[in-house]
Design an enzyme around this catalytic site. Structure first.
Site, PDB file in Angstrom:
ATOM      1  N   HIS A  55      24.901  19.164  52.137  1.00  0.00           N
ATOM      2  CA  HIS A  55      23.494  19.158  52.556  1.00  0.00           C
ATOM      3  C   HIS A  55      23.318  20.200  53.661  1.00  0.00           C
ATOM      4  CE1 HIS A  55      19.671  18.063  54.062  1.00  0.00           C
ATOM      5  NE2 HIS A  55      20.155  17.539  55.181  1.00  0.00           N
ATOM      6  N   ASN A  73      16.163  23.155  56.395  1.00  0.00           N
ATOM      7  CA  ASN A  73      16.528  21.858  55.815  1.00  0.00           C
ATOM      8  C   ASN A  73      15.366  21.374  54.937  1.00  0.00           C
ATOM      9  OD1 ASN A  73      17.132  19.210  55.267  1.00  0.00           O
ATOM     10  ND2 ASN A  73      17.663  18.647  57.367  1.00  0.00           N
ATOM     11  N   CYS A  86      18.026  12.861  53.330  1.00  0.00           N
ATOM     12  CA  CYS A  86      18.850  14.023  52.952  1.00  0.00           C
ATOM     13  C   CYS A  86      19.950  13.665  51.955  1.00  0.00           C
ATOM     14  CB  CYS A  86      19.423  14.669  54.201  1.00  0.00           C
ATOM     15  SG  CYS A  86      18.113  15.248  55.288  1.00  0.00           S
TER      16      CYS A  86
END
Ligand SMILES: CC(C)(COP(=O)(O)OP(=O)(O)OC[C@H]1O[C@@H](n2cnc3c(N)ncnc32)[C@H](O)[C@@H]1OP(=O)(O)O)[C@@H](O)C(=O)NCCC(=O)NCCS
Length: 332
Positions: free
Chosen positions: A257, A287, A115
């Protein structure tokens, strides 16, 4: 080679058209829309169709970024693809994208930082440009997480989606006060056991046993990752602002993020940032790992929340663990 400033000059994003809603997931696992929304903020996520792979999402995003800037793929010096879901172990997804684009003069590589991948990618690209080694570097954050999700595991399958975003990084003009300011991050391999894909590499090559044991799927101990993410997001965001003589009040926008709405809200609260200064678009995409930050930036621009000259902070925590923060004066 002279040091020059590096700036982001273009942005392009792509998400596959198919959408899976929380309602769709209710039919697959024992979950419900209310739980998913209240615990994560996610309502729906985009999912690549079976014939699509990460290089396809990456190529589509890259084409938009190049088109927006009117740059020919042949003029690219380097292509960095940040991903944990490459099309295959090798060759790199960067090579596949280079070929798709017809970028005849680029070098490049894949970057694995989960990420935090996009932030590590733009930091690397900024340094390539600032050193004078390269003039046009394409950085793509792209992941097809749904390919490594176990749709029998409710704790992980609701969290992720597929998507990609690409930016072009070029030298700033003479005396131009825009572009890259600073990067701070850390990696902490002690966090490895809490978020990983156990098999498919040299430690546990693919075998009937690894497949039978679901070892080619995302394994996550969510509560551990959650605690680490909240602590490090705010610690590093604060540190990079301080190191550069800024406070949260100077920031136009935090682009975090998008892993969990609650991680983002807790980090923003600890930094004293109002919701108006924080991008939150996890609801639409879930995500998307290396894709979240370019997607969130694109949405902020579309909504008129990020303009030329604004101070913007990108921040992420990911598998590894990896932590990255990157401070920029937005350039277009
Ligand atoms: C995964 C995450 C959303 C889980 O939220 P949580 O509040 O920590 O939930 P827990 O894991 O403590 O589980 C609480 C309960 O909900 C249940 N649950 C988990 N997933 C569920 C789902 N999709 N639907 C319904 N219930 C669910 C659990 O089984 C558990 O039930 P139990 O108490 O009976 O055992 C959260 O931990 C998280 O976001 N972690 C970080 C993830 C992340 O950032 N990953 C990427 C890093 S880049």
């Amino acid at each position: 080679m002279a040091t020059t400033r590096a700036k982001i000059t273009s942005l392009g994003c792509y998400v596959p058209p198919n959408v899976i809603t929380n309602g769709d997931l209710e039919k697959l696992v024992d979950t419900n829309h209310e739980w998913i929304v209240s615990r994560t903020g996610i309502t729906e996520r985009h999912v690549a169709s079976p014939e699509m792979a990460t290089s396809d999402l990456a190529t589509s995003a890259a084409k938009i970024a190049l088109e927006n800037r009117g740059v020919n793929a042949d003029d690219l010096d380097a292509i960095i693809v940040c991903t944990v879901t490459p099309d295959m172990m090798f060759p790199s997804t960067a090579c596949l994208v280079q070929n798709n684009l017809g970028a005849g003069h680029a070098w490049g590589f894949d970057l694995i930082a989960a990420c935090s991948g996009f932030i590590y990618g733009i930091n690397t690209a900024a340094n390539l440009v600032m050193s004078g080694q390269n003039k046009k570097v394409l950085v793509i954050g792209a992941d097809t997480m749904t390919r490594i999700l176990n749709y029998k595991d409710r704790a992980t399958c609701v969290l992720f989606g597929d998507g990609a975003g690409a930016v072009l990084i070029e030298p700033a003009g003479e005396g131009e006060d825009l572009g890259f300011i600073d990067f701070m991050g850390e990696i902490d391999g002690a966090g490895g056991p809490f978020l990983n894909m156990p098999a498919g590499g040299s430690r546990r090559p693919a075998s009937h046993e690894t497949v039978d044991q679901n070892m080619h799927y995302v394994h996550q101990e969510g509560a551990q990752v959650f605690k680490y993410a909240v602590t490090k997001m705010q610690e590093y965001s604060r540190a990079i602002l301080e190191r550069n003589g800024f406070t949260g009040a100077d920031l136009a926008l935090l682009v975090p993020h998008q892993a969990n709405m609650r991680i983002i809200q807790a980090s923003a609260d600890k930094l004293g940032l109002p919701a108006s200064k924080v991008v939150l678009n996890i609801g639409k995409y879930g995500n998307t790992t290396a894709g979240t930050i370019p997607l969130a930036t694109r949405d902020a621009i579309t909504e008129g929340r990020l303009k030329k000259g604004d101070l913007v902070l990108f921040a992420a925590v990911g598998a590894g663990y990896t932590v990255g923060t990157s401070l920029w004066r937005w350039a277009f």
